[in-house]
Design an enzyme around this catalytic site. Structure first.
Site, PDB file in Angstrom:
ATOM      1  N   ASP A 161      -7.977  -5.383   0.140  1.00  0.00           N
ATOM      2  CA  ASP A 161      -8.476  -6.178  -0.980  1.00  0.00           C
ATOM      3  C   ASP A 161      -8.078  -7.643  -0.905  1.00  0.00           C
ATOM      4  O   ASP A 161      -8.595  -8.466  -1.656  1.00  0.00           O
ATOM      5  CB  ASP A 161      -7.972  -5.590  -2.306  1.00  0.00           C
ATOM      6  CG  ASP A 161      -8.639  -4.261  -2.581  1.00  0.00           C
ATOM      7  OD1 ASP A 161      -9.845  -4.163  -2.313  1.00  0.00           O
ATOM      8  OD2 ASP A 161      -7.969  -3.335  -3.032  1.00  0.00           O
ATOM      9  N   HIS A 198       0.859  -1.185   0.000  1.00  0.00           N
ATOM     10  CA  HIS A 198       0.000   0.000   0.000  1.00  0.00           C
ATOM     11  C   HIS A 198       0.892   1.231   0.000  1.00  0.00           C
ATOM     12  O   HIS A 198       1.945   1.229   0.630  1.00  0.00           O
ATOM     13  CB  HIS A 198      -0.913   0.002   1.237  1.00  0.00           C
ATOM     14  CG  HIS A 198      -2.076   0.912   1.085  1.00  0.00           C
ATOM     15  ND1 HIS A 198      -1.989   2.265   1.330  1.00  0.00           N
ATOM     16  CD2 HIS A 198      -3.343   0.681   0.672  1.00  0.00           C
ATOM     17  CE1 HIS A 198      -3.160   2.815   1.088  1.00  0.00           C
ATOM     18  NE2 HIS A 198      -3.995   1.881   0.669  1.00  0.00           N
TER      19      HIS A 198
HETATM   20  N1  CMC Z   1       4.156  -7.561  -4.940  1.00  0.00           N
HETATM   21  C1  CMC Z   1       5.494  -7.577  -5.111  1.00  0.00           C
HETATM   22  N2  CMC Z   1       6.281  -6.484  -4.968  1.00  0.00           N
HETATM   23  C2  CMC Z   1       5.688  -5.343  -4.626  1.00  0.00           C
HETATM   24  C3  CMC Z   1       4.291  -5.254  -4.422  1.00  0.00           C
HETATM   25  C4  CMC Z   1       3.523  -6.427  -4.578  1.00  0.00           C
HETATM   26  N3  CMC Z   1       2.194  -6.405  -4.403  1.00  0.00           N
HETATM   27  N4  CMC Z   1       3.951  -3.982  -4.092  1.00  0.00           N
HETATM   28  C5  CMC Z   1       5.091  -3.281  -4.090  1.00  0.00           C
HETATM   29  N5  CMC Z   1       6.157  -4.110  -4.407  1.00  0.00           N
HETATM   30  C6  CMC Z   1       7.572  -3.735  -4.437  1.00  0.00           C
HETATM   31  C7  CMC Z   1       7.910  -2.931  -5.690  1.00  0.00           C
HETATM   32  O1  CMC Z   1       8.289  -3.764  -6.764  1.00  0.00           O
HETATM   33  C8  CMC Z   1       9.028  -2.066  -5.188  1.00  0.00           C
HETATM   34  O2  CMC Z   1      10.191  -2.854  -5.123  1.00  0.00           O
HETATM   35  P1  CMC Z   1      11.649  -2.193  -5.388  1.00  0.00           P
HETATM   36  O3  CMC Z   1      11.837  -1.175  -4.293  1.00  0.00           O
HETATM   37  O4  CMC Z   1      12.611  -3.327  -5.320  1.00  0.00           O
HETATM   38  O5  CMC Z   1      11.568  -1.568  -6.754  1.00  0.00           O
HETATM   39  C9  CMC Z   1       8.615  -1.747  -3.742  1.00  0.00           C
HETATM   40  O6  CMC Z   1       7.814  -2.863  -3.331  1.00  0.00           O
HETATM   41  C10 CMC Z   1       7.825  -0.462  -3.597  1.00  0.00           C
HETATM   42  O7  CMC Z   1       6.717  -0.515  -4.494  1.00  0.00           O
HETATM   43  P2  CMC Z   1       5.993   0.728  -5.145  1.00  0.00           P
HETATM   44  O8  CMC Z   1       5.325   0.307  -6.419  1.00  0.00           O
HETATM   45  O9  CMC Z   1       6.925   1.891  -5.209  1.00  0.00           O
HETATM   46  O10 CMC Z   1       4.900   1.043  -4.057  1.00  0.00           O
HETATM   47  P3  CMC Z   1       3.719   2.029  -4.268  1.00  0.00           P
HETATM   48  O11 CMC Z   1       3.483   2.681  -2.978  1.00  0.00           O
HETATM   49  O12 CMC Z   1       3.921   2.879  -5.454  1.00  0.00           O
HETATM   50  O13 CMC Z   1       2.506   1.028  -4.659  1.00  0.00           O
HETATM   51  C11 CMC Z   1       0.657  -0.392  -4.600  1.00  0.00           C
HETATM   52  C12 CMC Z   1       1.490   0.648  -3.838  1.00  0.00           C
HETATM   53  C13 CMC Z   1      -0.595  -0.711  -3.780  1.00  0.00           C
HETATM   54  C14 CMC Z   1       0.201   0.177  -5.965  1.00  0.00           C
HETATM   55  C15 CMC Z   1       1.520  -1.664  -4.816  1.00  0.00           C
HETATM   56  O14 CMC Z   1       1.935  -2.162  -3.567  1.00  0.00           O
HETATM   57  C16 CMC Z   1       0.787  -2.718  -5.627  1.00  0.00           C
HETATM   58  O15 CMC Z   1       0.815  -2.697  -6.853  1.00  0.00           O
HETATM   59  N6  CMC Z   1       0.114  -3.705  -4.905  1.00  0.00           N
HETATM   60  C17 CMC Z   1      -0.702  -4.681  -5.578  1.00  0.00           C
HETATM   61  C18 CMC Z   1      -2.044  -4.072  -5.991  1.00  0.00           C
HETATM   62  C19 CMC Z   1      -2.968  -3.852  -4.818  1.00  0.00           C
HETATM   63  O16 CMC Z   1      -3.150  -4.718  -3.975  1.00  0.00           O
HETATM   64  N7  CMC Z   1      -3.632  -2.685  -4.793  1.00  0.00           N
HETATM   65  C20 CMC Z   1      -4.641  -2.352  -3.789  1.00  0.00           C
HETATM   66  C21 CMC Z   1      -4.254  -1.221  -2.900  1.00  0.00           C
HETATM   67  S1  CMC Z   1      -5.311  -1.089  -1.472  1.00  0.00           S
HETATM   68  C22 CMC Z   1      -6.863  -0.641  -2.049  1.00  0.00           C
HETATM   69  C23 CMC Z   1      -6.902   0.697  -2.667  1.00  0.00           C
HETATM   70  O17 CMC Z   1      -6.384   1.667  -2.118  1.00  0.00           O
HETATM   71  O18 CMC Z   1      -7.543   0.829  -3.711  1.00  0.00           O
END
Ligand code: CMC
Length: 435
Positions: free
Chosen positions: A366, A309
């Site tokens: 989720d 998140h």
């Molecule tokens: N699986 C594997 N690796 C992950 C994941 C994941 N679900 N989420 C983040 N990472 C890794 C990412 O690859 C990165 O690694 P590195 O530092 O080595 O490059 C690190 O963790 C930071 O990730 P980020 O993309 O910069 O994090 P963010 O804050 O931009 O993204 C997120 C948050 C929710 C979009 C992301 O965690 C994600 O895509 N999760 C899966 C989708 C999901 O469950 N979304 C629902 C969010 S909650 C409900 C809502 O608010 O709508």
């Protein structure tokens, strides 16, 4: 030292000519007020993804991602999920206080008065392919509502604004249900004011006009809990979309349609559907290590859906409540969902894995909501539609709040990295090529 330029950004108690004020909120980090950064210093702030940007002041919802805290108007989400109901939470979000019995009565009556759809709206559904995704239908139908209520509403009038907000909350269950029954080829039931909000959504989704539908109170309570947990989450992508669209003075139904479009993405509200697809793809507990390895592989675009998140770096307080609800409903229905076993084992393994620990990736709301909705009989493509019904309460509350803001239209700037000035070659003749 690299060849980048740097500016000194000091936070100081002393006031000098270049000082930018620091604003304190009631909770959470303070914010540097950079509104005069450009006019005084000719500089822009660069923050793609808005990781360090407070886009507005808001008094609706507070999230402390490090401590796993979520408050609606100061009330912890766990307490609201246990003791309140969705309609009361919607009132709280909109008005800032819990309703008195008289206010609650009036609010229920207003929802009951506005929960039908104009019959002409029903013809919109027929324009969609029967296999259209419910979210696509909802974006279209909610946007279309702006055509029905545009002339009769003046957004400068507080009463008109409130009526628009109530209309949106009231009509959303029937829009969501109809986007499903249309694709199933079933006639649509109407809301019935003898039911509460969540029971109405259940009976419109699963009931048929030719027979009685007995609402299961355990399922109605679980659905209400899902709606409470998803009702608001401060300046997330869809809420920010609604606020940005609304800053131009756009029609509120059009603004909420924009929010629904943003919510649909798999990184946001679409994740609940994506989680279930992922669990089905994993298929059995034995395949979990392979899925974890894929999620960690930088050359693989696969992510553990329902994990991570932008704000929560400890745990998502909503995920604990929803996991418990999922277990309760499965026990109540006497069902045993193998996907729940895969989800629980996946969580256990991931939470012990260095990759997820280092990056502070925890199950979000989720991760279990799809399992709960599936147990209740919702088809997978309706999961995000249920989220949209809930989040409408938050979106309209933010829409109402921003009507009091005085900064005018939202207009982000950019760091331009394209071509510098060049001139169009005078000898060149544009040619229309016909095949
Ligand atoms: N699986 C594997 N690796 C992950 C994941 C994941 N679900 N989420 C983040 N990472 C890794 C990412 O690859 C990165 O690694 P590195 O530092 O080595 O490059 C690190 O963790 C930071 O990730 P980020 O993309 O910069 O994090 P963010 O804050 O931009 O993204 C997120 C948050 C929710 C979009 C992301 O965690 C994600 O895509 N999760 C899966 C989708 C999901 O469950 N979304 C629902 C969010 S909650 C409900 C809502 O608010 O709508």
């Amino acid at each position: 030292m690299d060849d980048k330029k740097y500016v000194n950004a000091q936070i100081t108690d002393k006031l000098d000519e270049s000082s930018l004020p620091v604003l304190d909120g009631t909770l959470g980090p303070a914010a540097v007020d950079i509104q005069t950064l450009y006019s005084r210093h000719g500089l822009l702030a660069y923050d793609p993804g808005f990781r360090s940007t407070a886009s507005c002041k808001s008094s609706i919802t507070f999230v402390d991602g490090d401590k796993g805290v979520l408050l609606y108007r100061g009330y912890p989400i766990e307490e609201l999920a246990e003791h309140s109901d969705f309609v009361e939470v919607a009132y709280l979000l909109m008005h800032g206080e819990l309703p008195t019995p008289a206010q609650r009565h009036e609010f229920d009556a207003a929802i009951g008065m506005h929960n039908l759809l104009h019959e002409q709206i029903m013809t919109f559904f027929r324009g969609f392919r029967r296999d259209a995704h419910p979210m696509a239908v909802m974006v279209g139908v909610v946007g279309a509502l702006s055509a029905f209520y545009h002339d009769v509403m003046d957004i400068r009038n507080p009463e008109d604004r409130l009526r628009a907000a109530i209309r949106l909350i009231a009509k959303m269950p029937m829009i969501a249900a109809a986007s499903f029954t249309y694709s199933a080829g079933r006639p649509q039931r109407y809301p019935n004011n003898k039911y509460d909000y969540s029971s109405n959504l259940l009976q419109m989704m699963f009931g048929a006009p030719n027979q009685e539908y007995a609402v299961d109170p355990v399922l109605a309570r679980a659905l209400d809990c899902i709606l409470i947990l998803h009702a608001d989450h401060e300046q997330n992508a869809s809420t920010s979309t609604v606020r940005l669209a609304a800053s131009s003075g756009a029609n509120p139904f059009a603004c909420i349609a924009a929010g629904i479009a943003s919510l649909w993405g798999p990184a946001h509200g679409g994740a609940n559907e994506a989680v279930l697809k992922m669990l089905m793809e994993i298929g059995s507990v034995e395949n979990i290590p392979k899925a974890i390895a894929r999620a960690k592989d930088k050359n693989d675009s696969f992510r553990l859906m329902g994990f991570g998140h932008r704000i929560y770096k400890n745990f998502d307080p909503r995920s604990r409540v929803i996991q418990q609800q999922a277990k309760n409903v499965l026990t109540h229905l006497g069902k045993n969902d193998p996907l729940l076993d895969i989800a629980m084992r996946l969580e256990e393994i991931a939470l012990k894995d260095e990759y997820f620990i280092e990056r502070k990736l925890y199950p979000n709301v989720d991760f279990y909501s799809g399992i709960l909705l599936r147990a209740m009989g919702f088809p997978m493509n309706m999961f995000t539609a249920v989220f949209a019904v809930a989040r409408t309460a938050g979106w309209v509350s933010h829409w109402l709040e921003l009507q009091h803001e005085s900064h005018g239209i939202d207009r982000p700037r950019q760091l331009y990295v394209g071509s510098t000035l060049r001139h169009y070659p005078g000898e060149r003749q544009p040619k229309l090529v016909r095949k």
